[in-house]
Motif scaffolding. Structure first.
Motif, PDB file in Angstrom:
ATOM      1  N   SER A 306       0.815  -1.209   0.000  1.00 27.56           N
ATOM      2  CA  SER A 306       0.000   0.000   0.000  1.00 27.56           C
ATOM      3  C   SER A 306       0.852   1.265   0.000  1.00 27.56           C
ATOM      4  N   TYR A 307       0.199   2.339  -0.371  1.00 28.18           N
ATOM      5  CA  TYR A 307       0.782   3.683  -0.365  1.00 28.18           C
ATOM      6  C   TYR A 307       1.447   3.965   0.981  1.00 28.18           C
ATOM      7  N   PHE A 308       0.715   3.726   2.073  1.00 33.19           N
ATOM      8  CA  PHE A 308       1.240   4.075   3.385  1.00 33.19           C
ATOM      9  C   PHE A 308       2.358   3.134   3.821  1.00 33.19           C
ATOM     10  N   TYR A 309       2.383   1.911   3.326  1.00 40.20           N
ATOM     11  CA  TYR A 309       3.519   1.035   3.613  1.00 40.20           C
ATOM     12  C   TYR A 309       4.803   1.631   3.053  1.00 40.20           C
ATOM     13  N   LEU A 310       4.701   2.290   1.926  1.00 42.04           N
ATOM     14  CA  LEU A 310       5.868   2.866   1.269  1.00 42.04           C
ATOM     15  C   LEU A 310       6.210   4.265   1.770  1.00 42.04           C
ATOM     16  N   ALA A 311       5.219   4.974   2.334  1.00 37.93           N
ATOM     17  CA  ALA A 311       5.435   6.397   2.585  1.00 37.93           C
ATOM     18  C   ALA A 311       5.083   6.903   3.968  1.00 37.93           C
ATOM     19  N   SER A 312       4.248   6.192   4.722  1.00 33.90           N
ATOM     20  CA  SER A 312       3.781   6.719   6.009  1.00 33.90           C
ATOM     21  C   SER A 312       4.593   6.145   7.160  1.00 33.90           C
ATOM     22  N   ASN A 313       4.970   6.980   8.099  1.00 30.96           N
ATOM     23  CA  ASN A 313       5.777   6.527   9.233  1.00 30.96           C
ATOM     24  C   ASN A 313       4.963   5.914  10.363  1.00 30.96           C
ATOM     25  N   THR A 314       3.668   5.676  10.128  1.00 27.93           N
ATOM     26  CA  THR A 314       2.862   5.001  11.145  1.00 27.93           C
ATOM     27  C   THR A 314       2.384   3.628  10.678  1.00 27.93           C
ATOM     28  N   PHE A 315       2.756   3.208   9.484  1.00 30.05           N
ATOM     29  CA  PHE A 315       2.315   1.903   8.971  1.00 30.05           C
ATOM     30  C   PHE A 315       3.218   0.807   9.538  1.00 30.05           C
ATOM     31  N   ASN A 316       2.603  -0.263  10.009  1.00 28.00           N
ATOM     32  CA  ASN A 316       3.361  -1.312  10.692  1.00 28.00           C
ATOM     33  C   ASN A 316       3.960  -2.307   9.698  1.00 28.00           C
ATOM     34  N   GLY A 317       4.958  -1.849   8.977  1.00 28.38           N
ATOM     35  CA  GLY A 317       5.670  -2.701   8.027  1.00 28.38           C
ATOM     36  C   GLY A 317       7.155  -2.444   8.112  1.00 28.38           C
ATOM     37  N   SER A 318       7.952  -3.417   7.711  1.00 25.27           N
ATOM     38  CA  SER A 318       9.403  -3.298   7.875  1.00 25.27           C
ATOM     39  C   SER A 318      10.003  -2.188   7.027  1.00 25.27           C
ATOM     40  N   GLN A 319       9.380  -1.860   5.885  1.00 20.05           N
ATOM     41  CA  GLN A 319       9.875  -0.769   5.052  1.00 20.05           C
ATOM     42  C   GLN A 319       9.892   0.542   5.833  1.00 20.05           C
ATOM     43  N   ILE A 320       8.895   0.721   6.683  1.00 16.90           N
ATOM     44  CA  ILE A 320       8.782   1.940   7.487  1.00 16.90           C
ATOM     45  C   ILE A 320       9.512   1.812   8.814  1.00 16.90           C
ATOM     46  N   ARG A 321       9.301   0.716   9.510  1.00 18.19           N
ATOM     47  CA  ARG A 321       9.910   0.585  10.844  1.00 18.19           C
ATOM     48  C   ARG A 321      11.432   0.694  10.766  1.00 18.19           C
ATOM     49  N   ASN A 322      12.028   0.104   9.732  1.00 16.33           N
ATOM     50  CA  ASN A 322      13.484   0.125   9.597  1.00 16.33           C
ATOM     51  C   ASN A 322      13.997   1.340   8.817  1.00 16.33           C
ATOM     52  N   ASN A 323      13.099   2.046   8.164  1.00 14.89           N
ATOM     53  CA  ASN A 323      13.517   3.106   7.252  1.00 14.89           C
ATOM     54  C   ASN A 323      12.506   4.241   7.295  1.00 14.89           C
ATOM     55  N   PRO A 324      12.416   4.959   8.425  1.00 17.75           N
ATOM     56  CA  PRO A 324      11.453   6.066   8.476  1.00 17.75           C
ATOM     57  C   PRO A 324      11.755   7.079   7.379  1.00 17.75           C
ATOM     58  N   LYS A 325      10.697   7.530   6.729  1.00 20.33           N
ATOM     59  CA  LYS A 325      10.865   8.462   5.611  1.00 20.33           C
ATOM     60  C   LYS A 325      10.960   9.887   6.150  1.00 20.33           C
ATOM     61  N   ILE A 326      11.898  10.614   5.617  1.00 18.05           N
ATOM     62  CA  ILE A 326      12.138  11.978   6.068  1.00 18.05           C
ATOM     63  C   ILE A 326      11.935  12.943   4.902  1.00 18.05           C
ATOM     64  N   ALA A 327      11.737  14.204   5.242  1.00 18.81           N
ATOM     65  CA  ALA A 327      11.598  15.250   4.232  1.00 18.81           C
ATOM     66  C   ALA A 327      12.920  15.993   4.088  1.00 18.81           C
ATOM     67  N   ASP A 328      13.087  16.631   2.968  1.00 20.63           N
ATOM     68  CA  ASP A 328      14.268  17.445   2.700  1.00 20.63           C
ATOM     69  C   ASP A 328      14.355  18.546   3.757  1.00 20.63           C
ATOM     70  N   ARG A 329      15.411  18.520   4.527  1.00 24.63           N
ATOM     71  CA  ARG A 329      15.510  19.480   5.638  1.00 24.63           C
ATOM     72  C   ARG A 329      15.620  20.923   5.143  1.00 24.63           C
ATOM     73  N   ARG A 330      16.070  21.119   3.918  1.00 28.26           N
ATOM     74  CA  ARG A 330      16.115  22.476   3.368  1.00 28.26           C
ATOM     75  C   ARG A 330      14.702  23.023   3.183  1.00 28.26           C
ATOM     76  N   LEU A 331      13.786  22.163   2.786  1.00 25.07           N
ATOM     77  CA  LEU A 331      12.386  22.553   2.634  1.00 25.07           C
ATOM     78  C   LEU A 331      11.749  22.799   3.996  1.00 25.07           C
ATOM     79  N   VAL A 332      11.922  21.871   4.913  1.00 23.72           N
ATOM     80  CA  VAL A 332      11.278  21.977   6.224  1.00 23.72           C
ATOM     81  C   VAL A 332      11.787  23.200   6.988  1.00 23.72           C
ATOM     82  N   ASP A 333      13.083  23.435   6.947  1.00 21.65           N
ATOM     83  CA  ASP A 333      13.642  24.583   7.664  1.00 21.65           C
ATOM     84  C   ASP A 333      13.106  25.909   7.134  1.00 21.65           C
ATOM     85  N   ALA A 334      12.690  25.916   5.872  1.00 23.99           N
ATOM     86  CA  ALA A 334      12.191  27.156   5.266  1.00 23.99           C
ATOM     87  C   ALA A 334      10.733  27.441   5.617  1.00 23.99           C
ATOM     88  N   ILE A 335      10.041  26.479   6.213  1.00 23.39           N
ATOM     89  CA  ILE A 335       8.635  26.692   6.582  1.00 23.39           C
ATOM     90  C   ILE A 335       8.575  27.606   7.797  1.00 23.39           C
TER      91      ILE A 335
END
Length: 547
Positions: A306-335
């Motif tokens: 599913s979409y959230f298995y690949l992208a959401s940090n609350t989905f209970n799958g190894s893709q997420i648990r072992n590899n939390p997805k992060i945003a570009d810190r340059r973008l986030v810092d500019a908010i």
């Protein structure tokens, strides 16, 4: 195309109907359904449409002969746009399922990969079903009615949607190429048992067909029956969706006036969502500004596809648990801190992953924490707020924009395709490109003032500053929703994770995709034509492959 699609005049009907309506099968065995039965009346034609709706998010093997379970339609294709463009950043290696291969640009550049093959056949499967519906609805054998007009409008819209997806992935971008002569994708407008393949039409011809279909859809929807209300109803296409796709199409080809006007029409009746809704997780079509999305049926979940298995940090799958997805810190810092969207990104999250790609995982390695008690307290606090456990790794700049309705589970959630905010951003970009700065400011003002309590759009008074601001706003507002790939092609921008202080991505993990030259100088932005298509279609030879 010949290998799979030529047999779909039978399979589309049996598969889509059998997957959607048990009562139809009570009187008609699955193996006895014919195209004539499926198109016999409006009720049966609606079942075919329902099959297309479901096919948008179903696992590949359920809708395509020989399909793969590793690609669940738009669950995969939507986040792929941000995975490829470097916006959805991997923090570590994890259970792959092709997702890391995509991130490293080793899949869409391979003509034998599942990605190149199944995106192609998924979209052409929709096209054939649409062709069948269009042919039947316009051959004069059925009495015109509001319901028939609705079916026809949806079929035209689906065909346009599929061709836009195909030409934007398998051909050079309209604005950076020569559309009249650049090779696009085969235009297949026929249906029936004699269905056959075709050569690649030009990019211009494909765009002309997309626009013709969307204009035909808009006409058909005039006087058509309305789609059902509620969450489920938003899986059905309507005139707003047609206008939204027209706005996207026009934007991608630089038809700024059409893009602006269509965007205004697309968002009519869909107000901008509130702070509470924006931070709720983007997991349901119930959100006020969702124009179109898949209503994912719980009984037909895709689980770890599913979409959230690949992208959401609350989905209970190894893709997420072992590899939390992060945003570009340059973008986030500019908010700005006054913009509530910043709350979706946890800048100071502890790095709990001892296998983190940046080498800073675990207390003692995380430079942001010198007090272990504080480290543990923050971990526990984040887990409690977002409904996850210590099995889930944390990482600075991780996101909680996409959140399961039931966090820490593998329950299915809806997949959102089109929102009002995108339409405001399209209108603003189109006005800016026409150098109508006042118009661009007014288009952007409602969105900016809703999201940021101190927003001042007048600060962006030149075309250059306005365009940079629009790019920033798209990056924040649409983060994780799959627009990064087509945005970068339209803007002719490359990827550089190391520039301007760095994105937070690891050069070791990203390999050749850490820096990618802009689309106008790098053919790897264009997906390869599937080798299976070249092998089966006499009209497409190895010489017709994308360079």
């Amino acid at each position: 195309m010949l290998r799979k699609i030529k047999i779909l005049s039978f399979f589309v009907m049996t598969i889509t109907i059998s997957s959607c309506e048990e009562d139809f099968l009570e009187t008609t065995p699955t193996d006895a359904i014919s195209a004539a039965d499926a198109l016999a009346n409006e009720e049966n034609m609606q079942l075919v449409l329902n099959g297309i709706h479901r096919g948008l998010y179903a696992q590949g093997q359920t809708i395509l002969p020989g399909g793969t379970s590793t690609r669940a339609g738009n669950h995969y294709w939507i986040p792929l746009g941000d995975n490829l463009s470097g916006g959805l950043i991997h923090s570590a290696s994890a259970n792959n399922l092709g997702w890391r291969t995509e991130m490293q640009w080793n899949s869409h550049t391979d003509q034998t990969s599942n990605t190149t093959e199944f995106l192609w056949y998924h979209r052409y499967n929709i096209i054939l079903a649409s062709n069948l519906l269009i042919d039947k609805a316009t051959d004069g054998s059925l009495t015109e009615s509001p319901k028939l007009k609705e079916i026809l409008g949806q079929a035209y819209t689906y065909r346009a949607y599929s061709y836009l997806s195909l030409v934007q992935h398998y051909a050079k971008g309209y604005l950076i190429g020569t559309p009249a002569s650049d090779a696009g994708v085969p235009l297949i407008l026929a249906s029936g048992a004699d269905f056959s393949s075709a050569p690649r039409s030009s990019v211009q011809a494909v765009y002309d067909q997309i626009e013709a279909d969307l204009n035909a859809a808009i006409v058909a929807f005039d006087g058509a029956s309305s789609r059902p209300g509620g969450t489920a109803g938003k899986s059905q296409l309507n005139v707003n969706v047609a206008y939204g796709l027209l706005a996207r199409t026009a934007l991608s080809k630089g038809d700024w006036e059409t893009a602006a006007d269509a965007a205004v029409s697309a968002r009519e009746g869909f107000p901008i969502m509130s702070e509470a809704d924006w931070l709720a997780g983007f997991n349901t079509n119930d959100l006020a500004e969702v124009i179109w999305g898949s209503n994912v049926i719980a009984a037909e979940t895709t689980f770890f596809r599913s979409y959230f298995y690949l992208a959401s940090n609350t989905f209970n799958g190894s893709q997420i648990r072992n590899n939390p997805k992060i945003a570009d810190r340059r973008l986030v810092d500019a908010i700005p801190d006054t913009d509530y969207r910043k709350k979706a990104f946890i800048i100071d999250a502890p790095n709990t992953n001892t296998s983190a790609a940046n080498g800073e995982g675990g207390f003692g390695n995380d430079p942001n924490f010198t007090d272990e008690e504080r480290f543990d307290f923050v971990v526990d606090s984040i887990n409690e707020v977002y409904g996850i456990t210590t099995r889930f790794n944390l990482h600075p700049y991780m996101h909680f924009k996409l959140k399961n309705k039931n966090p820490g589970s593998i329950d299915p959630d809806d997949v959102i395709y089109m929102r009002t905010s995108e339409m405001y951003l399209i209108e603003a970009e189109a006005k800016a490109m026409m150098n109508d700065i006042t118009g661009a400011q007014e288009a952007l003002r409602p969105l900016g003032e809703e999201r940021d309590s101190t927003y001042d759009v007048t600060a962006f008074a030149t075309q250059e500053s306005m365009m940079e601001h629009i790019k920033f706003q798209r990056g924040v507002e649409l983060w994780g929703e799959g627009f990064g790939y087509t945005d970068k092609i339209r803007w002719d921008e490359g990827i550089d994770h190391g520039a301007d202080g760095g994105s937070g991505a690891s050069a070791v993990l990203y390999q050749e995709a850490y820096v990618v030259e802009r689309p106008s100088t790098n053919n790897d932005w264009v997906f390869k034509i599937p080798q299976a298509e070249i092998d089966a279609n006499p009209n497409i030879t190895p010489e017709n492959q994308n360079p």
